[in-house]
Design an enzyme around this catalytic site. Structure first.
Site, PDB file in Angstrom:
ATOM      1  CG  ASP A  96      11.962  66.290  29.097  1.00 28.68           C
ATOM      2  OD1 ASP A  96      11.565  65.673  30.169  1.00 28.68           O
ATOM      3  OD2 ASP A  96      11.489  67.134  28.537  1.00 28.68           O
ATOM      4  CB  SER A 120       9.149  75.194  28.569  1.00 28.67           C
ATOM      5  OG  SER A 120       9.594  74.668  27.459  1.00 28.67           O
ATOM      6  NE  ARG A 133      14.016  72.307  18.560  1.00 26.96           N
ATOM      7  CZ  ARG A 133      14.414  72.899  19.512  1.00 26.96           C
ATOM      8  NH1 ARG A 133      15.807  73.661  19.593  1.00 26.96           N
ATOM      9  NH2 ARG A 133      13.883  73.151  20.736  1.00 26.96           N
TER      10      ARG A 133
HETATM   11  N1  ARG Z   1       6.158  77.408  19.258  1.00 23.60           N
HETATM   12  C1  ARG Z   1       7.687  77.716  18.897  1.00 23.60           C
HETATM   13  C2  ARG Z   1       8.121  76.790  17.798  1.00 23.60           C
HETATM   14  O1  ARG Z   1       7.525  75.728  17.520  1.00 23.60           O
HETATM   15  C3  ARG Z   1       8.592  77.542  20.283  1.00 23.60           C
HETATM   16  C4  ARG Z   1       8.886  76.128  20.671  1.00 23.60           C
HETATM   17  C5  ARG Z   1       9.479  76.253  21.957  1.00 23.60           C
HETATM   18  N2  ARG Z   1      10.086  75.008  22.648  1.00 23.60           N
HETATM   19  C6  ARG Z   1      10.088  75.132  24.007  1.00 23.60           C
HETATM   20  N3  ARG Z   1      10.638  73.981  24.174  1.00 23.60           N
HETATM   21  N4  ARG Z   1      10.076  76.107  24.630  1.00 23.60           N
HETATM   22  O2  ARG Z   1       9.164  77.343  17.176  1.00 23.60           O
END
Ligand code: ARG
Length: 399
Positions: free
Chosen positions: A15, A174, A95
């Site tokens: 992406d 993913s 993040r």
């Molecule tokens: N559900 C988790 C969170 O929101 C993991 C997200 C993982 N992202 C991914 N691209 N696999 O923190």
């Protein structure tokens, strides 16, 4: 301010790779790609080379592992941070840090715009955008994946048209990983009834392949954070890596649960986090030795709020900092060692000790050495139960 310059939170994946020429084409902006190392398993050199080939005017790698541990993971340990009681929030914690690095670069380069590669369905878009706006509300934010509506195959074709061949990711899932946890989503995991296949896991062995003998480890804490492993002082990054390896080798650290995302979607989430789960478990246990009952009760309540704030993208909410101040005060007493038995998919706390222990063996013992004056109990019980006994008396009519 340079309106023709965009700083992209680049991961090296498909992406954000597509985004480099796409932003140039659609918005006429030059792209600076920023890749932040939070301990993910990534071939950084290949990723950086690819970004350059795709036309990034500059590619910057930032090693933020130490900062991730000291300013994010340590707070999570002190807060026993587990979303919905199970998920140690590796992705959620990374993040705001990545966002802060991207904002730093944007400010330094005078760029008007930043971009991220999150979809419109997940939590990460919320985390990135609330963090970016909290740090610098004047930055414009692009979220191309929410706009372009390209399938993964179309993305590959788009790049091919640009003369760039990118290998399709081999993984069926993913993945988002860093020092604290590995998130595994998508593919067959989207059916919550199907057991996660063995190939989904990298950090933990299946229990069937775990060693036949238990292994004991000791984690030493100071001010609520781990500083020693088996009596040896380690820097925090290495300590986490080492515990991850040890606990994972005994088949501990897998999570499979139904999760509530911020955007209202339920999703089936699979994680591996041997170190995070072991360390938090040890930390929780040590707290029970050194904190008072009332400190523990209040802390448990506030921990749930802390986890929700972090999960839902509100890292920069002042309440989170206020809660951390409370937690830090409690952690002044969280010092000592915890002994853990790793065996066949489990990490069991089997011992704890602390110079700040509130446990008083002379009071607790049932042996004749007890220094507890049992005659005090009678009066206590009468006062303690007075209103309950009275209510039953009145309501049963037996008074
Ligand atoms: N559900 C988790 C969170 O929101 C993991 C997200 C993982 N992202 C991914 N691209 N696999 O923190």
């Amino acid at each position: 301010m340079n309106n023709k310059l965009c700083v992209l939170a680049y991961s090296g994946g498909l992406d954000t790779s597509v985004m480099i020429p796409w932003i140039k084409e659609k918005y006429g902006m030059d792209v600076i790609a920023v890749i932040v190392d939070v301990g993910q398993k990534e071939d950084f050199e290949a990723a950086m080379e690819r970004a350059e080939k795709l036309g990034a005017v500059e590619v910057i790698k930032i090693d933020a592992r130490k900062e991730f541990v000291n300013d994010y993971i340590f707070k999570a340990i002190k807060a026993n941070g587990l979303y919905e009681g199970v998920y140690p929030m590796g992705t959620s914690l990374s993040r705001p840090l990545i966002a802060s690095k991207v904002v730093e670069v944007a400010e330094k380069k005078n760029a008007s715009t930043v971009a991220h590669g999150c979809t419109g369905k997940g939590n990460d878009q919320v985390r990135f955008e609330v963090s970016i706006r909290s740090l610098n509300p004047s930055l414009r934010i692009l979220a191309p994946v929410r706009e372009w509506g390209l399938s993964r195959d179309e993305e590959v074709k788009y790049l091919e048209k640009k003369g760039i061949k990118i290998e399709r990711e081999k993984s069926k899932f993913s993945i988002d990983d860093n020092l604290w946890s590995r998130s595994i989503e998508g593919g067959e995991l989207e059916d919550p009834w199907i057991e996660p296949p063995e190939e989904a896991f990298v950090w933990s062995k299946p229990v069937s392949k775990a060693p036949e003998n238990p292994e004991y480890i000791t984690i030493g804490f100071e001010k609520g954070v781990p500083v020693e492993l088996n009596g040896e002082r380690l820097d925090p990054v290495n300590l986490i890596l080492k515990v991850n390896e040890l606990a994972g080798s005994h088949g501990f650290g897998r999570i499979d649960h139904m999760e509530d995302r911020v955007v209202g979607i339920k999703s089936r989430e699979v994680y591996e986090a041997p170190a995070a789960l072991t360390i938090i478990r040890a930390h929780q246990d040590l707290e029970k030795l050194v904190l008072t009952r009332l400190e523990l009760e209040e802390k448990r309540r506030i921990e749930a709020t802390w986890a929700w704030l972090v999960y839902s993208g509100l890292w920069f909410e002042p309440l989170r900092k206020a809660i951390d101040a409370f937690i830090d005060y409690t952690q002044l007493n969280v010092e000592g060692e915890v002994r853990i038995k790793l065996f066949k998919g489990e990490a069991m706390v089997v011992g704890r000790r602390s110079p700040r222990s509130l446990y008083d063996e002379k009071k607790a013992t049932y042996s004749s050495l007890s220094r507890f004056d049992q005659s005090l109990a009678n009066g206590f019980i009468q006062l303690w139960g007075m209103s309950t006994v009275r209510a039953n008396e009145v309501r049963s009519g037996k008074s």
